[in-house]
Design a protein around this motif. Structure first.
Motif, PDB file in Angstrom:
ATOM      1  N   GLY A  37       0.788  -1.236   0.000  1.00  8.01           N
ATOM      2  CA  GLY A  37       0.000   0.000   0.000  1.00  8.01           C
ATOM      3  C   GLY A  37       0.814   1.275   0.000  1.00  8.01           C
ATOM      4  N   ALA A  38       1.766   1.382   0.917  1.00  4.93           N
ATOM      5  CA  ALA A  38       2.537   2.624   1.030  1.00  4.93           C
ATOM      6  C   ALA A  38       3.414   2.856  -0.195  1.00  4.93           C
ATOM      7  CB  ALA A  38       3.391   2.594   2.295  1.00  4.93           C
ATOM      8  N   GLN A  39       4.030   1.770  -0.712  1.00  2.00           N
ATOM      9  CA  GLN A  39       4.886   1.929  -1.894  1.00  2.00           C
ATOM     10  C   GLN A  39       4.077   2.384  -3.104  1.00  2.00           C
ATOM     11  OE1 GLN A  39       7.978  -1.176  -2.655  1.00  2.00           O
ATOM     12  NE2 GLN A  39       7.008  -2.222  -0.937  1.00  2.00           N
ATOM     13  N   ILE A  40       2.904   1.800  -3.264  1.00  2.00           N
ATOM     14  CA  ILE A  40       2.055   2.174  -4.397  1.00  2.00           C
ATOM     15  C   ILE A  40       1.511   3.587  -4.218  1.00  2.00           C
ATOM     16  CG2 ILE A  40      -0.161   1.644  -5.510  1.00  2.00           C
ATOM     17  CD1 ILE A  40       0.566  -1.339  -5.121  1.00  2.00           C
ATOM     18  N   GLN A  41       1.101   3.901  -3.005  1.00  2.00           N
ATOM     19  CA  GLN A  41       0.578   5.244  -2.729  1.00  2.00           C
ATOM     20  C   GLN A  41       1.592   6.317  -3.109  1.00  2.00           C
ATOM     21  OE1 GLN A  41      -2.626   5.604  -1.296  1.00  2.00           O
ATOM     22  NE2 GLN A  41      -2.460   7.776  -1.810  1.00  2.00           N
ATOM     23  N   ALA A  42       2.874   6.021  -2.912  1.00  4.94           N
ATOM     24  CA  ALA A  42       3.923   7.000  -3.207  1.00  4.94           C
ATOM     25  C   ALA A  42       3.969   7.376  -4.684  1.00  4.94           C
ATOM     26  CB  ALA A  42       5.281   6.448  -2.772  1.00  4.94           C
ATOM     27  N   GLY A  43       3.440   6.510  -5.536  1.00  4.99           N
ATOM     28  CA  GLY A  43       3.476   6.793  -6.966  1.00  4.99           C
ATOM     29  C   GLY A  43       2.206   7.386  -7.534  1.00  4.99           C
ATOM     30  N   LEU A  44       1.123   7.412  -6.759  1.00  7.72           N
ATOM     31  CA  LEU A  44      -0.179   7.797  -7.319  1.00  7.72           C
ATOM     32  C   LEU A  44      -0.259   9.270  -7.702  1.00  7.72           C
ATOM     33  CD1 LEU A  44      -2.689   5.692  -5.180  1.00  7.72           C
ATOM     34  CD2 LEU A  44      -1.714   5.197  -7.429  1.00  7.72           C
ATOM     35  N   GLY A  45       0.449  10.113  -6.983  1.00  9.54           N
ATOM     36  CA  GLY A  45       0.594  11.504  -7.425  1.00  9.54           C
ATOM     37  C   GLY A  45      -0.672  12.320  -7.456  1.00  9.54           C
ATOM     38  N   VAL A  46      -0.887  13.013  -8.562  1.00 10.42           N
ATOM     39  CA  VAL A  46      -1.929  14.016  -8.688  1.00 10.42           C
ATOM     40  C   VAL A  46      -3.310  13.435  -8.396  1.00 10.42           C
ATOM     41  CG1 VAL A  46      -2.220  13.618 -11.182  1.00 10.42           C
ATOM     42  CG2 VAL A  46      -2.836  15.837 -10.209  1.00 10.42           C
ATOM     43  N   SER A  47      -4.117  14.211  -7.714  1.00 10.01           N
ATOM     44  CA  SER A  47      -5.479  13.794  -7.409  1.00 10.01           C
ATOM     45  C   SER A  47      -6.320  13.746  -8.676  1.00 10.01           C
ATOM     46  CB  SER A  47      -6.107  14.774  -6.415  1.00 10.01           C
ATOM     47  OG  SER A  47      -7.501  14.549  -6.303  1.00 10.01           O
ATOM     48  N   VAL A  48      -7.176  12.751  -8.758  1.00 12.93           N
ATOM     49  CA  VAL A  48      -8.080  12.639  -9.899  1.00 12.93           C
ATOM     50  C   VAL A  48      -8.931  13.898 -10.033  1.00 12.93           C
ATOM     51  CG1 VAL A  48     -10.042  11.346 -10.819  1.00 12.93           C
ATOM     52  CG2 VAL A  48      -8.116  10.125  -9.815  1.00 12.93           C
ATOM     53  N   ASP A  49      -9.318  14.476  -8.906  1.00 17.01           N
ATOM     54  CA  ASP A  49     -10.162  15.675  -8.928  1.00 17.01           C
ATOM     55  C   ASP A  49      -9.459  16.877  -9.553  1.00 17.01           C
ATOM     56  OD1 ASP A  49     -12.195  14.268  -7.687  1.00 17.01           O
ATOM     57  OD2 ASP A  49     -11.567  14.864  -5.665  1.00 17.01           O
ATOM     58  N   ASP A  50      -8.131  16.837  -9.600  1.00 19.76           N
ATOM     59  CA  ASP A  50      -7.370  17.960 -10.160  1.00 19.76           C
ATOM     60  C   ASP A  50      -7.092  17.803 -11.654  1.00 19.76           C
ATOM     61  OD1 ASP A  50      -7.274  19.233  -7.706  1.00 19.76           O
ATOM     62  OD2 ASP A  50      -5.394  18.253  -7.126  1.00 19.76           O
ATOM     63  N   VAL A  51      -7.555  16.716 -12.237  1.00 21.68           N
ATOM     64  CA  VAL A  51      -7.343  16.474 -13.671  1.00 21.68           C
ATOM     65  C   VAL A  51      -8.637  16.772 -14.419  1.00 21.68           C
ATOM     66  CG1 VAL A  51      -6.726  14.760 -15.418  1.00 21.68           C
ATOM     67  CG2 VAL A  51      -5.606  14.714 -13.177  1.00 21.68           C
ATOM     68  N   GLN A  52      -8.620  17.835 -15.200  1.00 23.27           N
ATOM     69  CA  GLN A  52      -9.811  18.245 -15.939  1.00 23.27           C
ATOM     70  C   GLN A  52      -9.750  17.696 -17.356  1.00 23.27           C
ATOM     71  OE1 GLN A  52     -12.173  19.833 -14.117  1.00 23.27           O
ATOM     72  NE2 GLN A  52     -10.697  19.583 -12.451  1.00 23.27           N
ATOM     73  N   ALA A  53     -10.078  16.419 -17.495  1.00 21.83           N
ATOM     74  CA  ALA A  53     -10.045  15.782 -18.801  1.00 21.83           C
ATOM     75  C   ALA A  53     -11.041  14.641 -18.815  1.00 21.83           C
ATOM     76  CB  ALA A  53      -8.642  15.255 -19.111  1.00 21.83           C
ATOM     77  N   SER A  54     -11.584  14.352 -19.986  1.00 18.61           N
ATOM     78  CA  SER A  54     -12.542  13.247 -20.112  1.00 18.61           C
ATOM     79  C   SER A  54     -11.827  11.922 -20.325  1.00 18.61           C
ATOM     80  CB  SER A  54     -13.500  13.506 -21.272  1.00 18.61           C
ATOM     81  OG  SER A  54     -12.784  13.645 -22.489  1.00 18.61           O
ATOM     82  N   GLU A  55     -10.537  11.994 -20.686  1.00 16.86           N
ATOM     83  CA  GLU A  55      -9.732  10.787 -20.812  1.00 16.86           C
ATOM     84  C   GLU A  55      -8.290  11.127 -20.470  1.00 16.86           C
ATOM     85  OE1 GLU A  55     -10.182   9.508 -24.893  1.00 16.86           O
ATOM     86  OE2 GLU A  55      -8.464  10.700 -25.513  1.00 16.86           O
ATOM     87  N   VAL A  56      -7.572  10.145 -19.952  1.00 15.37           N
ATOM     88  CA  VAL A  56      -6.170  10.347 -19.600  1.00 15.37           C
ATOM     89  C   VAL A  56      -5.342   9.175 -20.103  1.00 15.37           C
ATOM     90  CG1 VAL A  56      -6.644  11.734 -17.535  1.00 15.37           C
ATOM     91  CG2 VAL A  56      -6.399   9.249 -17.339  1.00 15.37           C
ATOM     92  N   VAL A  57      -4.051   9.450 -20.299  1.00 18.32           N
ATOM     93  CA  VAL A  57      -3.086   8.425 -20.668  1.00 18.32           C
ATOM     94  C   VAL A  57      -2.007   8.399 -19.590  1.00 18.32           C
ATOM     95  CG1 VAL A  57      -1.379   7.695 -22.363  1.00 18.32           C
ATOM     96  CG2 VAL A  57      -3.532   8.715 -23.130  1.00 18.32           C
ATOM     97  N   LEU A  58      -1.782   7.229 -19.009  1.00 15.96           N
ATOM     98  CA  LEU A  58      -0.751   7.058 -17.990  1.00 15.96           C
ATOM     99  C   LEU A  58       0.487   6.446 -18.638  1.00 15.96           C
ATOM    100  CD1 LEU A  58      -2.887   5.480 -15.094  1.00 15.96           C
ATOM    101  CD2 LEU A  58      -2.470   7.908 -15.563  1.00 15.96           C
ATOM    102  N   VAL A  59       1.572   7.203 -18.662  1.00 18.29           N
ATOM    103  CA  VAL A  59       2.848   6.715 -19.190  1.00 18.29           C
ATOM    104  C   VAL A  59       3.769   6.466 -17.999  1.00 18.29           C
ATOM    105  CG1 VAL A  59       4.822   7.188 -20.686  1.00 18.29           C
ATOM    106  CG2 VAL A  59       2.535   8.003 -21.338  1.00 18.29           C
ATOM    107  N   THR A  60       4.248   5.236 -17.889  1.00 15.33           N
ATOM    108  CA  THR A  60       4.996   4.812 -16.711  1.00 15.33           C
ATOM    109  C   THR A  60       6.324   4.195 -17.146  1.00 15.33           C
ATOM    110  OG1 THR A  60       2.866   4.308 -15.674  1.00 15.33           O
ATOM    111  CG2 THR A  60       4.845   3.427 -14.614  1.00 15.33           C
ATOM    112  N   VAL A  61       7.422   4.652 -16.535  1.00 19.81           N
ATOM    113  CA  VAL A  61       8.752   4.172 -16.910  1.00 19.81           C
ATOM    114  C   VAL A  61       9.499   3.744 -15.647  1.00 19.81           C
ATOM    115  CG1 VAL A  61      10.929   4.739 -18.049  1.00 19.81           C
ATOM    116  CG2 VAL A  61       8.797   5.718 -18.909  1.00 19.81           C
ATOM    117  N   MET A  62      10.107   2.553 -15.699  1.00 19.94           N
ATOM    118  CA  MET A  62      10.913   2.063 -14.577  1.00 19.94           C
ATOM    119  C   MET A  62      12.359   1.873 -15.023  1.00 19.94           C
ATOM    120  SD  MET A  62      10.276  -1.158 -11.958  1.00 19.94           S
ATOM    121  CE  MET A  62      10.754  -2.482 -13.077  1.00 19.94           C
TER     122      MET A  62
END
Length: 265
Positions: A37-62
Motif C-alpha cells: 500500500g505505502a509503496q504504491i501510494q507513493a506513486g499515485l501523485g496528482v489527485s483525480v479531482d485535479d485532472v480536468q479531462a474526459s480521458e487520460v493516458v498514464l505513461v509509466t517508466v521504470m
C-alpha cells in the motif's frame, strides 16, 4: 500520508478492481500478499479531482538503477532515453491528457503521476545506478501503481489508457517476495482489460536471455526491446518506445492498433 492510512485506500481500489473483473484472483493475491500500500501510494501523485479531462493516458517508466548500468557506462544513456520519451510527449498535441510516472528499479519515485509539463528529468544528481536488480518485486509494485491509478480514474468516469516500460540490463537477482508468475498474473490481467500496454527493454549484458526473462513475466514478444550495448542501439530503443507512447496518447483507435501491432506498429 502514513502507511496505515495509505494501505487501505490502495487495497480498496484493488478489491473494487477484483469485484469488477479487472483483477483475477491471482492478480489480487500478487498485490495484497506483499502489503504494498505505502509503496504504491507513493506513486499515485496528482489527485483525480485535479485532472480536468474526459480521458487520460498514464505513461509509466521504470529505469534500471542497478550497479551494472554504471559499470557498463550506460547511466547517461538511460537518463537521455527517459528524457527523450518525455520530450516526445511534450511535443505531442495530446500532451494535456498525459500523466507521467518514473519509479526506479529499486523503488525510488522520481515522478509520481503528474502532468507532463511538471515531470522531473533524469540527470546525474537524481540518478545514481549503484543498487541491485529486484526486478519481480518492483515490477509488481509498478504494475500495482498503474492499476490503482487507472482504477481511480475509471471510478470517476474518466476513460484511461496506459503504457508502461520496464528497463533492465539483467535478470532478476534480488527480489525477496515476488516471482515471475506473480508478475505474469498482473500483466495478463492488464492485457485482458484491453486498455493497457506493458513493454520491456533488456539492455544486452552478453549473457541474459531477455526474451526468456520477459516472457516469464507475461510480456509479449512484440513488446520486448533488446538493444545491444552501443549508444546508438540504446537510443534507438528509447525512440521506438517514445513513438509508441505518443501513438497511445492519440486516441482509443490508435491505441488499439498500437496494442495489436506492438513495437512493429
Amino acid at each position: 500520508m502514513s502507511t496505515s492510512q495509505a494501505a487501505p485506500q490502495v487495497s480498496q481500489l484493488f478489491e473494487a478492481a477484483h469485484a469488477e473483473g479487472v483483477l483475477s484472483p491471482a492478480g489480487l493475491q500478487a498485490l495484497t500478499v506483499m502489503d504494498l500500500g505505502a509503496q504504491i501510494q507513493a506513486g499515485l501523485g496528482v489527485s483525480v479531482d485535479d485532472v480536468q479531462a474526459s480521458e487520460v493516458v498514464l505513461v509509466t517508466v521504470m529505469p534500471d538503477d542497478s550497479g551494472s548500468i554504471q559499470h557498463a557506462n550506460n547511466a547517461q544513456l538511460v537518463c537521455d532515453g527517459h528524457n527523450l520519451v518525455l520530450d516526445s510527449l511534450l511535443a505531442s498535441k495530446q500532451r494535456d491528457t498525459v500523466l507521467f510516472h518514473t519509479r526506479y528499479l529499486n523503488g525510488f519515485v522520481l515522478n509520481p503521476y503528474r502532468p507532463i509539463e511538471d515531470v522531473v528529468r533524469m540527470h546525474g544528481k537524481n540518478y545514481s545506478p549503484d543498487q541491485g536488480t529486484p526486478l519481480y518485486d518492483q515490477t509488481v509494485v509498478l504494475l500495482g501503481t498503474v492499476l490503482a491509478k487507472a482504477q481511480e480514474f475509471t471510478r470517476n468516469g474518466v476513460a484511461v489508457r496506459t503504457v508502461t516500460l520496464l528497463i533492465t540490463d539483467g535478470g532478476d537477482c534480488h527480489s525477496q517476495r515476488a516471482r515471475a508468475r506473480e508478475v505474469a498474473a498482473l500483466v495478463k490481467d492488464l492485457r485482458r482489460a484491453e486498455n493497457h500496454i506493458v513493454a520491456a527493454m533488456g539492455i544486452q549484458d552478453g549473457t541474459t536471455d531477455f526474451y526468456k526473462v520477459f516472457r516469464g513475466m507475461g510480456i509479449e514478444d512484440k513488446w520486448i526491446l533488446t538493444p545491444g550495448q552501443s549508444a546508438q542501439e540504446i537510443r534507438q530503443a528509447f525512440q521506438v518506445f517514445s513513438q509508441s507512447a505518443v501513438r497511445v496518447s492519440q486516441g482509443a483507435a490508435r491505441f488499439s492498433r498500437t496494442a495489436l501491432g506492438g513495437f512493429g506498429r
